[in-house]
Design an enzyme around this catalytic site. Structure first.
Site, short mmCIF file in Angstrom:
data_model
loop_
_atom_site.label_atom_id
_atom_site.label_comp_id
_atom_site.label_asym_id
_atom_site.label_seq_id
_atom_site.Cartn_x
_atom_site.Cartn_y
_atom_site.Cartn_z
N ALA A 105 -1.66 12.35 -3.18
CA ALA A 105 -2.79 11.54 -2.70
C ALA A 105 -2.35 10.55 -1.62
CB ALA A 105 -3.42 10.82 -3.87
N HIS A 106 -3.30 9.84 -1.09
CA HIS A 106 -3.01 8.94 0.04
C HIS A 106 -2.06 7.82 -0.33
CE1 HIS A 106 -7.13 6.77 -0.80
NE2 HIS A 106 -6.44 6.91 -1.87
N ASN A 107 -1.23 7.48 0.63
CA ASN A 107 -0.32 6.33 0.54
C ASN A 107 0.81 6.50 -0.47
OD1 ASN A 107 -3.09 5.19 1.56
ND2 ASN A 107 -1.52 3.75 2.24
#
Lengths: 319, 319, 319
Positions: free
Chosen positions: B228-230
């Site tokens: 997922a993001h980050n």
């Protein structure tokens, strides 16, 4: 490639001019192949190997069969890994014959077909399909858009593969060095898919390190399934959504794996076994026709009892 | 874009002509960026933020640093979400320079390469590969068929990405309104992949909301993995099939995650940690070099004991 | 196709010249459709069916409504499966109208659009996108590279679908014969996606066997999600990474499913339900607005208690 060139490049002394054809396990290696022994669990395989040469540690030199050349080194697995690159086929062939396409086969736009590849009769290759070099595809095969078949793979007759599925990507194999590097084990095997198989969308079926990952006749795979290298999915087996098989799993015929269930590596599952949803198989299953559930895995009926007990435990404490 | 234009569009009063360069977290924002505080858990970050402006609720106006402009509103997160669209890059660039392609790089048919993109030496971009605008790809990179790299991403040297994998798709971010609508938080960050990384087939690695999702040097990812993001996947980490990382997970170096294991969001995992198959990490792990299992997670050896006990519980009751 | 031709091909005696339009469930079938009863659980549906004809076993012939033709056979489900092929649309249409493309829609290179297909205004179809025949796509739709939309599907307005996602692949349906063969149930339905939906990368959403798999307005799907045939994902529902829904699952509005959670088939989940990470729903949930966890599923707060107890059990035994 001559054995002495290989051994020289690895800093191992060996004068043999054996022409080496590739790498393989102790069990399967022929007398033109190199094998290795790292895990002493497999010592009995060393005693009976037919390999032309074998990477072994110095303490095992006496166990190497008389017709097999011992390549003595401290890290057999790392040497095997380094060696695997010498036998890796080209990622993209530039020479070779144009593909042979069977009658009544429809090839849509934006399809790539590699060198020395053969496509059977009455197939449908939809847009964005990629077929690598040296692939054989049978008759009546439907490949939906963006299916990718890597080089050297084989697909039988009456097969349907849904969009985005990848057949023949590299298995997940590498040797660890002491200083934290990974040396890739080139995955020089392939994937063989039998007849009358259907595979869902966005699956990934890895090619074998040596020899073949195999999906046998009549198997049915749903979407987003992960099949690692050297697995065998037995005849008529059914794998539902998001199932995962770790490396060298063997499913015998008519195994059913329900949604999100999984098998850890190097196990064998007896014919007509059913694994319930989310079950994890971490030991081989030898008795056929049973249903299993949970993680750790237990018989499905035991799992049901256990859950009932756990619920009672919860209720009791609430009082 | 001037701060007063942004605030006007959101119905927030503010006369500043600060030239805003983008959005960021309180911790990372520069004096040309806007940030926000919704969850008071992060109040200490507000006190020390360097942000040029910050969306805050009226009660917190006194906590905003003197050099930071307070954008007072009832729903900081919703305003941030609305604001994110102003900084979203174009989905498809129509202007810009033609891509620069390094020597000895092979680009097969049906490959798309965007504007202002740079590809290194000796790469192989196979059919159906898509590389967006403003991407940088290093040397000796192999992208198998139908790999997609979204705009602004960076890929290091000696990287191999297997077929169908998607790098840089939008992170899963949106603000909820009271009437059941979702306002997209445009994911204006990117993905950065280090050197000597191998990624399997049909994975999905999301771009960051702000800054970067990062896969560090030497990492190895198997098939069908969701990042997922980050997230940060640390140096030399190994993620096997069907692993999932929720947003802002940090794996330090040499973390091993076995098949189908997962991490819930905003956690950090210590170096040389091993998560067994199917384990779920729902708290940060601070002590390095341990092995964990289960959900809830416990040390692997405790998990083995627990399972033995559960089995005994089952047997006892059967008597 | 006339009913007598169909029945003749299956070896069932029937002289009717009813013009059959397709297959359907007992509940949904119209008087030009054929249905079936295999599982007596659905006997009440037989009594009220409006189907034109129905495959039934000899013992049930008296239960067939007067306006419905009984197709008497030993294996209704196998006959339905055989029959499904007669109504399967062509995999690739060769005739039909060229697609209609709305104003301001951008179509990149290497995009395929089928016959009789309609694309709305202001869409972006990126490289490698495949849109089958007879598809309808609304306005302001962004399809990232290599998205595949199979024939007959419908996509609403303001939809964003990330790279590699497959919409409309065949549901996983087949009838078993006694000698271990599987007869495919052709999936003659479609997928309908509402307005203002966002779907992540490398998902797979299967088309329905009959009628439609439906993703309702405002739903948000993350990456690598598996939606089986005939599911309904309710308005505003949120499905995070690697969620899996088995066939005919109905999520009512605003259901939240956290990472790697799943639903087994033919269940309904009440509005505003939250399923925690890794939860498995194996019974319908009728009470709205609750949070559930675990497998077997229990209320989230019970699950937390249970885990605390299990931990105590472990500690006690260690003393």
């Amino acid at each position: 490639m001559k054995l002495q060139e290989i051994s020289k490049s690895l800093g191992i002394s060996c004068e043999s001019d054996l022409e080496v054809s590739g790498l393989n396990t102790l069990k399967d290696a022929s007398n033109s192949e190199i094998s290795f022994l790292e895990n002493k669990k497999y010592l009995s395989d060393l005693l009976t190997t037919k390999a032309g040469a074998v990477f072994v540690t110095p303490d095992l030199i006496d166990q190497v069969p008389i017709d097999t050349i011992a390549l003595v080194c401290d890290n057999p697995y790392i040497n095997l890994a380094k060696c695997s690159q010498f036998f890796a086929p080209k990622i993209i062939e530039t020479d070779g014959n144009e593909p042979i396409i069977g009658e009544d086969t429809i090839i849509m736009n934006n399809v790539f077909i590699g060198k020395n590849t053969q496509i059977g009769l009455n197939c449908r290759l939809m847009s964005g399909v990629f077929i690598g070099d040296n692939v054989i595809i049978g008759n009546n095969v439907t490949l939906y858009p963006n299916v990718v078949i890597y080089r050297d793979c084989v697909v039988g007759n009456d097969v349907m593969i849904h969009a985005g599925t990848v057949i023949g990507s590299d298995g997940f194999g590498f040797a660890h060095t002491k200083d934290g590097k990974y040396i890739k084990i080139y995955q020089n095997g392939n994937v063989i898919i039998g007849n009358n198989v259907e595979i869902g969308a966005n699956c990934a079926i890895d090619r074998a390190a040596f020899r073949s990952t195999t999906i046998e006749d009549g198997a049915r795979l749903d979407n987003l399934i992960h099949i690692a290298h050297n697995c065998i999915v037995g005849k008529g087996s059914i794998l539902t959504g998001q199932v995962g098989l770790a490396g060298s799993t063997i499913l015998k015929e008519y195994v059913v794996m329900a949604g999100q269930s999984a098998v850890t590596g190097h196990l064998e599952i007896a014919p007509f076994t059913t694994i319930s949803a989310r079950g994890v198989v971490s030991k081989s299953i030898t008795e056929p026709k049973k249903q299993w559930a949970g993680f750790p895995l237990m018989e499905h009926k035991s799992w049901l009892k256990l859950q009932a007990k756990i619920t009672r435990l919860l209720i009791k404490d609430n009082k």
